[in-house]
Design an enzyme around this catalytic site. Structure first.
Site, PDB file in Angstrom:
ATOM      1  N   LYS A 185      70.143  41.483  41.382  1.00  0.00           N
ATOM      2  CA  LYS A 185      70.088  41.078  42.791  1.00  0.00           C
ATOM      3  C   LYS A 185      71.266  40.159  43.092  1.00  0.00           C
ATOM      4  CE  LYS A 185      67.578  37.784  44.715  1.00  0.00           C
ATOM      5  NZ  LYS A 185      68.267  37.112  45.821  1.00  0.00           N
ATOM      6  N   ASP A 224      70.739  41.266  48.557  1.00  0.00           N
ATOM      7  CA  ASP A 224      69.762  40.427  49.277  1.00  0.00           C
ATOM      8  C   ASP A 224      70.500  39.620  50.346  1.00  0.00           C
ATOM      9  OD1 ASP A 224      67.479  39.075  49.970  1.00  0.00           O
ATOM     10  OD2 ASP A 224      67.530  37.704  48.256  1.00  0.00           O
ATOM     11  N   LYS A 282      69.579  39.402  53.591  1.00  0.00           N
ATOM     12  CA  LYS A 282      68.632  38.862  54.586  1.00  0.00           C
ATOM     13  C   LYS A 282      69.232  38.899  55.993  1.00  0.00           C
ATOM     14  CE  LYS A 282      66.092  35.857  51.410  1.00  0.00           C
ATOM     15  NZ  LYS A 282      66.905  35.836  50.193  1.00  0.00           N
ATOM     16  N   ASP A 319      69.979  39.384  63.088  1.00  0.00           N
ATOM     17  CA  ASP A 319      70.866  39.228  64.251  1.00  0.00           C
ATOM     18  C   ASP A 319      70.410  40.243  65.297  1.00  0.00           C
ATOM     19  OD1 ASP A 319      73.196  38.728  65.915  1.00  0.00           O
ATOM     20  OD2 ASP A 319      74.221  38.030  64.120  1.00  0.00           O
ATOM     21  N   THR A 369      59.553  32.478  50.034  1.00  0.00           N
ATOM     22  CA  THR A 369      58.622  31.917  49.033  1.00  0.00           C
ATOM     23  C   THR A 369      58.819  30.412  48.850  1.00  0.00           C
ATOM     24  OG1 THR A 369      60.191  32.808  47.429  1.00  0.00           O
ATOM     25  CG2 THR A 369      58.120  33.982  47.694  1.00  0.00           C
ATOM     26  N   ARG A 400      66.338  31.784  38.212  1.00  0.00           N
ATOM     27  CA  ARG A 400      66.548  30.641  37.326  1.00  0.00           C
ATOM     28  C   ARG A 400      65.781  30.671  35.998  1.00  0.00           C
ATOM     29  NH1 ARG A 400      66.014  26.762  42.432  1.00  0.00           N
ATOM     30  NH2 ARG A 400      64.737  28.569  42.972  1.00  0.00           N
TER      31      ARG A 400
HETATM   32  O1  C5P Z   1      65.726  31.319  40.839  1.00  0.00           O
HETATM   33  P1  C5P Z   1      64.582  32.013  41.521  1.00  0.00           P
HETATM   34  O2  C5P Z   1      63.784  32.885  40.588  1.00  0.00           O
HETATM   35  O3  C5P Z   1      63.723  31.093  42.329  1.00  0.00           O
HETATM   36  O4  C5P Z   1      65.321  33.012  42.530  1.00  0.00           O
HETATM   37  C1  C5P Z   1      64.646  33.722  43.518  1.00  0.00           C
HETATM   38  C2  C5P Z   1      65.613  34.579  44.249  1.00  0.00           C
HETATM   39  O5  C5P Z   1      64.889  35.327  45.216  1.00  0.00           O
HETATM   40  C3  C5P Z   1      66.695  33.812  44.993  1.00  0.00           C
HETATM   41  O6  C5P Z   1      67.897  34.551  44.868  1.00  0.00           O
HETATM   42  C4  C5P Z   1      66.249  33.814  46.431  1.00  0.00           C
HETATM   43  O7  C5P Z   1      67.324  33.879  47.331  1.00  0.00           O
HETATM   44  C5  C5P Z   1      65.415  35.101  46.509  1.00  0.00           C
HETATM   45  N1  C5P Z   1      64.335  35.116  47.482  1.00  0.00           N
HETATM   46  C6  C5P Z   1      63.312  34.183  47.504  1.00  0.00           C
HETATM   47  N2  C5P Z   1      62.316  34.248  48.454  1.00  0.00           N
HETATM   48  C7  C5P Z   1      62.321  35.241  49.352  1.00  0.00           C
HETATM   49  C8  C5P Z   1      63.334  36.184  49.345  1.00  0.00           C
HETATM   50  C9  C5P Z   1      64.328  36.111  48.377  1.00  0.00           C
HETATM   51  O8  C5P Z   1      63.287  33.302  46.639  1.00  0.00           O
HETATM   52  N3  C5P Z   1      61.336  35.333  50.223  1.00  0.00           N
END
Ligand code: C5P
Length: 298
Positions: A105, A133, A135, A138, A189, A279
């Site tokens: 991603k 991703d 997002k 617009d 999230t 992460r």
């Molecule tokens: O590091 P972590 O596991 O928290 O990364 C989550 C990834 O998912 C990030 O790249 C974030 O931009 C993406 N994301 C998110 N919540 C959403 C949509 C995408 O955390 N609703």
């Protein structure tokens, strides 16, 4: 009638000649947008559409392999979020863990820093499906044009915001490549009920996600992004929804800025199609061991 005739003369209208005015997608009998019926808002869309898969131009895919063709089950549902500022570091990490994830991603941080060139670099090096991703959020025309601008990258998945509205989502889907799943972000999230209230929306995250999921389904999108806490309810409401779930944390891992978290296994059990994990792998002392350990829990 006069308006329809004018639309026909100017080339505005859907590909199946239903000649309705304004933003719309062709609908099935239930009133849902039918993405298999390609609609073009204007001539410019049509030109891009014809050029989309290289049929008329003979242009070959720049990525060279078509990842995750729609309808085929994914062997490994984990998409690693490559949220790293350095292209070299992102490429190295992708190559290190590529055998233990199903896709990669690339989000705003990566795309703003490295653009198309960076996406192609990672795709060629790792040979895994790419989830862009971005997002997008617009007015419909701008989102559709942005979607067309990334079609040459042949992403397996692209995100738009469901709160951009039905017309925006319909146009995004109509402008996307044939093999790209367009999914709508419902509620980040990193937000909880309190954050939602501060944006002026009362009610639970659960209800908000279900409402936006219904809107995305009506717009003819392929699926949505939601947390693992809502995935079971969405799955019941929209059976063949392609469910992308971020905010995943293996037991004991730090949540960071994420608020609605579950473990990768429980999201999978609830019906998630794609597990987005960043992460817990990318910041682990040993990313390869972390990716392997997560894979073993699924
Ligand atoms: O590091 P972590 O596991 O928290 O990364 C989550 C990834 O998912 C990030 O790249 C974030 O931009 C993406 N994301 C998110 N919540 C959403 C949509 C995408 O955390 N609703």
């Amino acid at each position: 009638m006069a308006a329809e005739a004018a639309d026909r003369r100017s080339g505005i209208g859907c590909a199946r000649q239903c000649h309705r005015r304004g933003g719309h997608a062709c609908r099935d009998r239930t009133g849902r947008a039918d993405p298999s019926r390609r609609w073009r808002r204007n001539r410019e869309y049509q030109l891009h559409d014809d050029d989309r898969d290289g049929r008329r131009t003979g242009r070959r895919s720049r990525i060279g392999h078509r990842p995750d063709p729609a309808g085929q089950p994914m062997s490994n549902p984990v998409y690693l979020a490559l949220d790293l500022p350095q292209l070299d570091a992102a490429r190295d990490l992708a190559i290190t863990v590529r055998a233990h994830v199903g896709g990669l991603k690339l989000g705003l941080e990566f795309f703003c820093a490295h653009g198309h060139h960076g996406v192609l670099d990672i795709a060629h090096a790792a040979k895994l499906p790419i989830f862009l991703d971005l997002k997008l959020h617009d007015i419909p025309n701008t989102v559709a044009s942005a979607m067309q601008a990334i079609n040459t990258l042949e992403p397996a998945i692209v995100t738009v915001h469901a709160s951009g509205g039905r017309a925006m989502m319909e146009d995004a889907k109509a402008a996307a490549g044939e093999h790209t799943r367009v999914v709508a972000v419902t509620m980040l999230t990193s937000l909880d009920e309190r954050d939602l209230k501060r944006t002026g929306i009362t009610g639970s995250p659960h209800d908000h996600v279900l409402r936006l999921a219904e809107l995305a389904q009506d717009a003819g999108l392929d699926g949505i992004v939601c947390s693992g806490q809502e995935v079971g309810a969405v799955h019941k409401q929209w059976k063949d929804c392609f469910l992308v779930v971020p905010g995943l944390r293996p037991a004991g891992a730090s949540a960071g800025d994420q608020k609605r978290t579950v473990t990768p296994r429980s999201a999978r059990d609830a019906g998630a199609s794609v597990l987005v994990i960043g992460r817990p792998i990318s910041r682990a002392e040993d990313p390869l061991a972390a990716a392997r350990a997560i894979e073993a829990t699924l």
